[in-house]
Design a protein around this motif. Sequence first.
Motif, PDB file in Angstrom:
ATOM      1  N   LEU A  44      24.824  41.235  41.728  1.00  0.00           N
ATOM      2  CA  LEU A  44      25.503  41.234  43.029  1.00  0.00           C
ATOM      3  C   LEU A  44      25.641  39.847  43.620  1.00  0.00           C
ATOM      4  O   LEU A  44      26.239  39.684  44.675  1.00  0.00           O
ATOM      5  CB  LEU A  44      24.736  42.122  44.017  1.00  0.00           C
ATOM      6  N   THR A  45      25.074  38.852  42.964  1.00  0.00           N
ATOM      7  CA  THR A  45      25.027  37.525  43.575  1.00  0.00           C
ATOM      8  C   THR A  45      26.283  36.701  43.334  1.00  0.00           C
ATOM      9  O   THR A  45      26.826  36.111  44.255  1.00  0.00           O
ATOM     10  CB  THR A  45      23.803  36.747  43.062  1.00  0.00           C
ATOM     11  N   TYR A  46      26.761  36.640  42.110  1.00  0.00           N
ATOM     12  CA  TYR A  46      27.921  35.801  41.817  1.00  0.00           C
ATOM     13  C   TYR A  46      29.156  36.413  42.441  1.00  0.00           C
ATOM     14  O   TYR A  46      29.449  37.584  42.262  1.00  0.00           O
ATOM     15  CB  TYR A  46      28.117  35.631  40.315  1.00  0.00           C
ATOM     16  N   GLY A  47      29.884  35.586  43.179  1.00  0.00           N
ATOM     17  CA  GLY A  47      31.067  36.079  43.865  1.00  0.00           C
ATOM     18  C   GLY A  47      30.739  36.773  45.166  1.00  0.00           C
ATOM     19  O   GLY A  47      31.615  37.245  45.858  1.00  0.00           O
ATOM     20  N   GLY A  48      29.468  36.824  45.514  1.00  0.00           N
ATOM     21  CA  GLY A  48      29.049  37.514  46.728  1.00  0.00           C
ATOM     22  C   GLY A  48      28.111  36.664  47.554  1.00  0.00           C
ATOM     23  O   GLY A  48      28.517  35.945  48.450  1.00  0.00           O
ATOM     24  N   TYR A  49      26.838  36.702  47.195  1.00  0.00           N
ATOM     25  CA  TYR A  49      25.819  36.041  47.998  1.00  0.00           C
ATOM     26  C   TYR A  49      25.550  34.604  47.586  1.00  0.00           C
ATOM     27  O   TYR A  49      24.901  33.869  48.311  1.00  0.00           O
ATOM     28  CB  TYR A  49      24.513  36.840  47.932  1.00  0.00           C
ATOM     29  N   THR A  50      25.998  34.206  46.438  1.00  0.00           N
ATOM     30  CA  THR A  50      25.765  32.847  45.947  1.00  0.00           C
ATOM     31  C   THR A  50      27.060  32.053  46.024  1.00  0.00           C
ATOM     32  O   THR A  50      28.110  32.532  45.612  1.00  0.00           O
ATOM     33  CB  THR A  50      25.276  32.884  44.476  1.00  0.00           C
ATOM     34  N   GLU A  51      26.970  30.845  46.558  1.00  0.00           N
ATOM     35  CA  GLU A  51      28.156  30.002  46.652  1.00  0.00           C
ATOM     36  C   GLU A  51      28.717  29.723  45.262  1.00  0.00           C
ATOM     37  O   GLU A  51      27.978  29.639  44.283  1.00  0.00           O
ATOM     38  CB  GLU A  51      27.804  28.676  47.328  1.00  0.00           C
ATOM     39  N   GLN A  52      30.013  29.539  45.186  1.00  0.00           N
ATOM     40  CA  GLN A  52      30.688  29.355  43.898  1.00  0.00           C
ATOM     41  C   GLN A  52      30.114  28.172  43.118  1.00  0.00           C
ATOM     42  O   GLN A  52      29.862  28.286  41.926  1.00  0.00           O
ATOM     43  CB  GLN A  52      32.184  29.183  44.125  1.00  0.00           C
ATOM     44  N   GLU A  53      29.889  27.053  43.777  1.00  0.00           N
ATOM     45  CA  GLU A  53      29.371  25.876  43.067  1.00  0.00           C
ATOM     46  C   GLU A  53      27.967  26.127  42.530  1.00  0.00           C
ATOM     47  O   GLU A  53      27.624  25.650  41.455  1.00  0.00           O
ATOM     48  CB  GLU A  53      29.399  24.629  43.952  1.00  0.00           C
ATOM     49  N   LYS A  54      27.161  26.889  43.251  1.00  0.00           N
ATOM     50  CA  LYS A  54      25.817  27.241  42.766  1.00  0.00           C
ATOM     51  C   LYS A  54      25.912  28.143  41.543  1.00  0.00           C
ATOM     52  O   LYS A  54      25.134  28.023  40.599  1.00  0.00           O
ATOM     53  CB  LYS A  54      24.992  27.917  43.858  1.00  0.00           C
ATOM     54  N   THR A  55      26.879  29.063  41.560  1.00  0.00           N
ATOM     55  CA  THR A  55      27.113  29.918  40.396  1.00  0.00           C
ATOM     56  C   THR A  55      27.481  29.058  39.196  1.00  0.00           C
ATOM     57  O   THR A  55      26.942  29.238  38.100  1.00  0.00           O
ATOM     58  CB  THR A  55      28.237  30.930  40.679  1.00  0.00           C
ATOM     59  N   PHE A  56      28.392  28.107  39.400  1.00  0.00           N
ATOM     60  CA  PHE A  56      28.797  27.217  38.311  1.00  0.00           C
ATOM     61  C   PHE A  56      27.590  26.446  37.763  1.00  0.00           C
ATOM     62  O   PHE A  56      27.405  26.335  36.553  1.00  0.00           O
ATOM     63  CB  PHE A  56      29.864  26.234  38.775  1.00  0.00           C
ATOM     64  N   GLU A  57      26.756  25.903  38.658  1.00  0.00           N
ATOM     65  CA  GLU A  57      25.582  25.138  38.236  1.00  0.00           C
ATOM     66  C   GLU A  57      24.622  26.000  37.436  1.00  0.00           C
ATOM     67  O   GLU A  57      24.072  25.555  36.418  1.00  0.00           O
ATOM     68  CB  GLU A  57      24.861  24.558  39.456  1.00  0.00           C
ATOM     69  N   GLU A  84      35.274  37.395  38.177  1.00  0.00           N
ATOM     70  CA  GLU A  84      36.238  36.320  38.442  1.00  0.00           C
ATOM     71  C   GLU A  84      35.558  34.957  38.475  1.00  0.00           C
ATOM     72  O   GLU A  84      36.051  33.998  37.873  1.00  0.00           O
ATOM     73  CB  GLU A  84      36.951  36.574  39.769  1.00  0.00           C
ATOM     74  N   VAL A  85      34.435  34.866  39.176  1.00  0.00           N
ATOM     75  CA  VAL A  85      33.741  33.585  39.292  1.00  0.00           C
ATOM     76  C   VAL A  85      33.177  33.152  37.947  1.00  0.00           C
ATOM     77  O   VAL A  85      33.223  31.970  37.592  1.00  0.00           O
ATOM     78  CB  VAL A  85      32.641  33.660  40.379  1.00  0.00           C
ATOM     79  N   MET A  86      32.661  34.108  37.169  1.00  0.00           N
ATOM     80  CA  MET A  86      32.179  33.759  35.834  1.00  0.00           C
ATOM     81  C   MET A  86      33.327  33.229  34.981  1.00  0.00           C
ATOM     82  O   MET A  86      33.182  32.248  34.260  1.00  0.00           O
ATOM     83  CB  MET A  86      31.515  34.954  35.162  1.00  0.00           C
ATOM     84  N   GLY A  87      34.488  33.852  35.084  1.00  0.00           N
ATOM     85  CA  GLY A  87      35.664  33.385  34.360  1.00  0.00           C
ATOM     86  C   GLY A  87      36.083  31.996  34.793  1.00  0.00           C
ATOM     87  O   GLY A  87      36.483  31.162  33.970  1.00  0.00           O
ATOM     88  N   GLU A  88      35.991  31.726  36.089  1.00  0.00           N
ATOM     89  CA  GLU A  88      36.331  30.393  36.594  1.00  0.00           C
ATOM     90  C   GLU A  88      35.369  29.338  36.056  1.00  0.00           C
ATOM     91  O   GLU A  88      35.784  28.216  35.749  1.00  0.00           O
ATOM     92  CB  GLU A  88      36.331  30.405  38.122  1.00  0.00           C
ATOM     93  N   ALA A  89      34.091  29.689  35.929  1.00  0.00           N
ATOM     94  CA  ALA A  89      33.115  28.742  35.369  1.00  0.00           C
ATOM     95  C   ALA A  89      33.441  28.449  33.908  1.00  0.00           C
ATOM     96  O   ALA A  89      33.404  27.293  33.477  1.00  0.00           O
ATOM     97  CB  ALA A  89      31.700  29.302  35.496  1.00  0.00           C
ATOM     98  N   ILE A  90      33.780  29.471  33.157  1.00  0.00           N
ATOM     99  CA  ILE A  90      34.135  29.297  31.744  1.00  0.00           C
ATOM    100  C   ILE A  90      35.340  28.366  31.629  1.00  0.00           C
ATOM    101  O   ILE A  90      35.363  27.447  30.803  1.00  0.00           O
ATOM    102  CB  ILE A  90      34.400  30.667  31.092  1.00  0.00           C
ATOM    103  N   LYS A  91      36.304  28.569  32.481  1.00  0.00           N
ATOM    104  CA  LYS A  91      37.503  27.718  32.473  1.00  0.00           C
ATOM    105  C   LYS A  91      37.159  26.297  32.911  1.00  0.00           C
ATOM    106  O   LYS A  91      37.587  25.325  32.282  1.00  0.00           O
ATOM    107  CB  LYS A  91      38.561  28.321  33.402  1.00  0.00           C
TER     108      LYS A  91
END
Length: 99
Positions: free
Chosen positions: A31-44, A70-77
């Motif tokens: 539930l964290t990625y794309g929700g409670y965690t900021e995008q840049e933190k998800t990427f890191e 979506e956010v996981m896909g953005e990190a991969i890209k």
Amino acid sequence: MAPPEDLPKMTYRFLGRSGLQVSAISLGGWLTYGGYTEQEKTFECMKAAYDSGINFFDCAEVYSNGKSEEVMGEAIKKYGWKRNDLVISTKKYGANTPS
């Protein structure tokens, strides 16, 4: 952020008889990625996992109403990771099942 150099090497396991090797540890978006965690933190976080040898990422279409995928896909890209180097699992919530 590079992983510490004193980390043990990642262990990989074969997925059945497929020949596919999956890291013994996966990183889930729950539930964290794309929700409670900021995008840049998800990427890191994803980059640190990947740099540590994790190639197995898990998500589901209901995690943060699809934003996790979506956010996981953005990190991969963003990092230019090759799709063939990753194992991505996802789940479908409420899918119709045969009776």
